[in-house]
Structure formats: structure tokens, C-alpha cells
Design an enzyme around this catalytic site. Structure first.
Site, PDB file in Angstrom:
ATOM      1  N   GLU A  79       0.791  -1.239   0.000  1.00  0.00           N
ATOM      2  CA  GLU A  79       0.000   0.000   0.000  1.00  0.00           C
ATOM      3  C   GLU A  79       0.820   1.285   0.000  1.00  0.00           C
ATOM      4  OE1 GLU A  79      -2.815  -0.069   3.202  1.00  0.00           O
ATOM      5  OE2 GLU A  79      -3.933  -1.718   2.336  1.00  0.00           O
ATOM      6  N   GLU A 116      -5.749  -8.313   1.049  1.00  0.00           N
ATOM      7  CA  GLU A 116      -6.204  -7.997   2.407  1.00  0.00           C
ATOM      8  C   GLU A 116      -7.683  -7.643   2.352  1.00  0.00           C
ATOM      9  OE1 GLU A 116      -4.204  -4.876   4.608  1.00  0.00           O
ATOM     10  OE2 GLU A 116      -2.234  -5.697   4.127  1.00  0.00           O
TER      11      GLU A 116
HETATM   12  C1  FCB Z   1      -3.971  -2.006   5.805  1.00  0.00           C
HETATM   13  C2  FCB Z   1      -2.539  -2.371   6.174  1.00  0.00           C
HETATM   14  C3  FCB Z   1      -2.451  -3.423   7.245  1.00  0.00           C
HETATM   15  C4  FCB Z   1      -3.509  -3.263   8.316  1.00  0.00           C
HETATM   16  C5  FCB Z   1      -4.876  -3.121   7.698  1.00  0.00           C
HETATM   17  C6  FCB Z   1      -5.997  -3.004   8.680  1.00  0.00           C
HETATM   18  O1  FCB Z   1      -3.990  -0.697   5.329  1.00  0.00           O
HETATM   19  O2  FCB Z   1      -1.854  -2.828   5.050  1.00  0.00           O
HETATM   20  O3  FCB Z   1      -1.151  -3.421   7.768  1.00  0.00           O
HETATM   21  O4  FCB Z   1      -3.185  -2.201   9.119  1.00  0.00           O
HETATM   22  O5  FCB Z   1      -4.893  -2.016   6.845  1.00  0.00           O
END
Ligand code: FCB
Length: 467
Positions: free
Chosen positions: A174, A362
Site C-alpha cells: 500500500e 487484504e
Molecule cells: C492495511 C494495512 C495493514 C492493516 C490493515 C488493517 O492498510 O496494510 O497493515 O493495518 O490495513
């Protein structure tokens, strides 16, 4: 959507090759910041500064994963989770960022990878999940173009050591978040602020994104190489031209910028004029250097953003209208639950001709879990996951090339500036005792992932007895 719809979800609907996993990051779980030769990262430094983290917490112990990884991987296996995404801590491997290699740091990741493989768990590695060695920050960190060389050195060390056993690599986690929160707003490490930091850091991170990919490919052309992007589905607050334009600017910054640079589209100066300041840092060779053909992109989605025009906000002239202001139920992060957003994003990314393969690297939710009589009844998280998994299937059935889904996160962990307050895990952590308790959502995921050998045998027979 009706409840039935979700309880009918079956792993087999996704096909045998669909990848199911969980994701995490070194700083959020490992602890042991100075063990065996490791030196400080920017997050070690930042989290010990006054007023930066919820209740002054830090990640010195976190989930103690550094010492408990065997136990955690066994638990993961018992939950039928066969793919594990984690990151390397740069300052464990190269404590000063460059130069002297810390053999003990490499040994830790050797043991972790070997343990995964011994348990039948496939490792997916992120090279950079936000924890730059502090020694490099002192030389300007991401704002110094030298980082291209520092990062290249680090990637080479990692891939030459682990490339024989790790086949799946993600270069950055990210970029917009560590650049926006860490180099513009100053609310994440290293706490830098303003466009004067953001612009050079953005450019150098974009270069490293592609350069990292190339180093991995040069090492072994068979590696599966990706990188990850934070993304949120963006919609205009009101049906008016100004809000549509504001939504477009935010979409461009949040969802398009870093991907499009890797695809060779260049910077979107038309939508985001303030990015023109990058010209100062741009060299002739950068047109080529910025590009890399990734095998996959990892998209990371939690919510959607509703955006309106806001003349008073510098650079973007846009702001989001928070979910609580719209009277919606939110997660413990204050984020709206909106699974259709993931569906739209999957469609959006699939439409890029240069995107070959998408993983949801994620997705997950924080809720105020409570451990009562040895159980965590997190019905909301279970429903959240089911809804997001269901739209992933919907997209896949409509031809989107999405081939994997990773829950954030395996265990509760240190959620950056929010400390330990938000709990994202499938597994609850009692931090005082360092005990692990599988939440009901984790039990659901475990059962969902269970495949019966009978199913497999039937498939096998139907192929082998075909006349
Ligand atoms: C994302 C991050 C991860 C975690 C989640 C909730 O932005 O990559 O490390 O903090 O959010």
C-alpha cells in the site's frame, strides 16, 4: 442479501486453484525489536514518541511472533489455512539498511519459511510493509533518491537467500498509505509532513515498486511477482458536477496512481495538478524505470468513501463524508461495511489490459470482540467476511480474473497508530497471557476451507475414466 445466500457459500464454487489465506506484517506481530542484531525501524522509533500511538502503546512485544511462530503456524494449519502472507523486517536483515548483513535475521526467516513449508503452508512474502530501517530515515529515507540503491540491495539479499523456497513475492504494501499517512499527514512513521516530503517519497517509492519487481524477475523468471494497493470504492456525495469531479480526483489518487505508473501511463497531471511538482525529481530514464509487468496485483479493500467537493482542502479540494455522519453501522475503525465496493473495484482493475491477475491480498474488519467463557462470538466479522467473499465469487463468475483471497488478519495485532485497540484477527489474542483463542469467525473460515477427499476423488475419476 439474505442470510441463506451466505451460508450457501462453498469453497468449491471458487475452483480448486483459488488461493485462500491470511495476511500480516512483520512490525504488527513479531515484537523483539532488538533481538539477535536487529536495529530500529522507523516504526520502532515513531511508536516510542509521545502522543503518536493510542494510549502510548508500542509493538515491543506485539504477538511475540518472533518466538511463537511455530505455535501460530500450527494453529493456522489446524484451521485449514494453506497460504500465509507475511513481510520481512528490513532492519532484521540489514540492521543499518545497507552494508552488513545480519545472519541471525536471515536465519529467523529461514526457520519461518521452512516451518511453513513443513506444514504445507505456502509463504507469500511482502518485501516492504512500512518498516524502513531508522538508519536510512536519518539519510532522508524515501525522500532521498539513493533509496533506489538501498532498496535494490535489500531485495537482492532477500531473493538470493529465500528465492529457492519462496515463489510468491509482493514488492510494496500500500504505497499510498505509507506515503500519505507517513509523509504527508505525519500520523504514521516516520511522521513527515507536507507535499515537500510526499512528492519525492511518492516518486522514489514508485520507482522502487518497479525496480523491486525487475530484480526478482532477473533472479528467477518463474517467480510469481506482485505488489499491493490500498483501494476504496469512491462515490460522489451529491448528484452534482463538483462532487463528481472531487470523487474523480480522489479515485485517481487512491485507486489509480501507483498501478498506472507501473503500467506506463505516467502521472495523472490533468486530474491532480499538484503532482506536477514531481518534475523536479524526475529523470529522463524514469519513464522506463517506473514500469514493470507484474504477474499479479494485490488489492486491499475494507470500505468505500463518499466524497464531496471541499475548496478548503489543499491540493485535492475534496473530503470524505464519514460513515457515522451518514448514520451507518461501521466497523471499529469507523469504516462503512460495503461489500459491493469490492465488487466494483474488482471489475475496475480487471478492465486494465495490463493487469494479468488479481488477488484480494487484504480484507477484514475490526470489531470490539469480547472473550467470554473461552469464546469470542464475533458474528459481525463472520458476516462481513461472508459478504465480501460472496462478491468476490460474483465477480469471478462474471469473468473477473480474481484468483485469491487473504483475510486480514490471522491474529489480532498492533494496528499502527491505533495500537491494540482494533482487533482484526480470526484468532483472538489475550495479550497479557499471549494466549490464542480462535474466534467464531475463525471457526467458520476453518470449516469453509475444509475440502473433502470424496469431492476430489470424484473429480479425479471423472477425468481418468473418460473414454
Ligand atoms: C492495511 C494495512 C495493514 C492493516 C490493515 C488493517 O492498510 O496494510 O497493515 O493495518 O490495513
Amino acid at each position: 442479501m439474505e442470510d441463506n445466500f451466505f451460508s450457501d457459500l462453498k469453497r468449491s464454487d471458487f475452483g480448486e486453484n483459488f488461493i485462500w489465506g491470511t495476511s500480516t506484517a512483520a512490525f504488527q506481530i513479531e515484537g523483539s525489536p532488538f533481538a539477535d542484531g536487529k536495529k530500529a525501524s522507523i516504526w520502532d522509533e515513531f511508536s516510542h514518541k509521545k502522543g503518536k500511538i493510542y494510549k502510548g502503546q508500542n509493538a515491543d512485544i506485539a504477538c511475540d511472533f518472533y518466538n511463537r511462530y511455530v505455535e501460530d503456524l500450527r494453529l493456522m494449519k489446524s484451521m485449514n489455512i494453506k497460504h500465509f502472507r507475511f513481510s520481512f523486517s528490513w532492519s532484521r536483515i540489514l540492521p543499518d539498511g545497507t552494508g552488513k548483513i545480519n545472519e541471525a535475521g536471515l536465519n529467523f526467516y529461514d526457520r519461518l519459511i521452512d516451518q511453513c513449508l513443513a506444514l504445507g503452508i505456502t509463504p507469500w512474502v511482502t518485501l516492504y510493509h512500512w518498516d524502513l530501517p531508522q538508519a536510512l530515515e536519518e539519510k532522508g529515507g524515501w525522500t532521498n533518491r539513493e533509496i533506489i540503491n538501498w532498496f535494490s540491495e535489500y531485495v537482492k539479499v532477500c531473493v538470493s537467500r529465500f528465492g529457492d523456497r519462496v515463489k510468491n513475492w509482493m514488492v510494496l504494501n500500500e504505497p499510498l498509505v505509507f506515503l500519505g499517512a507517513g509523509h504527508f499527514l505525519g500520523i504514521h512513521a516516520p511522521g513527515r509532513r507536507g507535499v515537500k516530503n510526499f512528492i519525492p517519497a511518492m516518486h522514489h517509492a514508485s520507482l522502487c515498486q518497479a525496480i523491486g519487481g525487475r530484480i526478482l524477475r532477473d533472479f528467477d523468471e518463474n517467480l510469481n511477482i506482485g505488489t499491493t494497493f490500498s483501494c476504496s470504492y469512491i462515490e460522489a456525495f451529491r448528484d452534482r458536477e463538483k462532487d463528481y469531479k472531487a470523487a474523480n480526483r480522489v479515485d485517481c489518487l487512491v485507486n489509480r496512481l501507483f498501478l498506472e505508473l507501473s503500467l506506463g501511463y505516467g502521472y495523472p497531471f490533468e486530474e491532480l495538478a499538484f503532482l506536477k511538482r514531481v518534475e523536479k525529481y524526475y529523470k529522463a530514464e524514469d519513464d522506463d524505470l517506473l514500469q514493470f509487468e507484474f504477474d499479479f496485483i494485490g488489492i486491499q479493500n475494507y470500505t468505500r468513501e463518499i466524497v464531496k467537493n471541499a475548496w478548503w482542502i489543499p491540493y485535492l479540494q475534496a473530503t470524505n463524508v464519514k460513515a457515522e455522519k451518514r448514520n451507518l453501522q461501521t466497523t471499529d475503525m469507523g469504516w462503512e461495511i460495503y461489500s459491493d465496493g469490492l465488487f466494483h473495484l474488482l471489475k475496475k482493475y480487471d478492465a486494465y489490459p495490463g493487469v494479468k491477475n488479481i488477488l484480494v491480498s487484504e480484507n477484514g474488519a475490526a470489531f470490539p470482540d469480547q472473550l467470554i467463557n473461552g469464546q469470542v462470538k464475533d458474528e459481525e466479522r463472520k458476516q462481513y467476511l461472508q459478504q465480501y467473499i460472496a462478491v468476490t465469487l460474483k465477480a469471478k463468475n462474471q469473468g473477473v480474473n480474481v484468483n485469491g483471497y487473504f483475510v486480514w488478519s490471522f491474529t489480532d495485532n498492533f494496528e499502527w497508530a491505533e495500537g491494540y485497540r482494533p482487533r482484526f484477527g480470526l484468532v483472538y489474542i489475550d495479550y497479557e497471557r499471549q494466549q490464542r483463542i480462535i474466534k467464531n469467525s475463525g471457526l467458520w473460515y476453518r470449516d469453509f476451507l475444509k475440502t473433502t477427499s470424496i469431492q476430489k476423488r470424484t473429480n479425479y475419476q471423472s477425468i481418468s475414466f473418460k473414454s
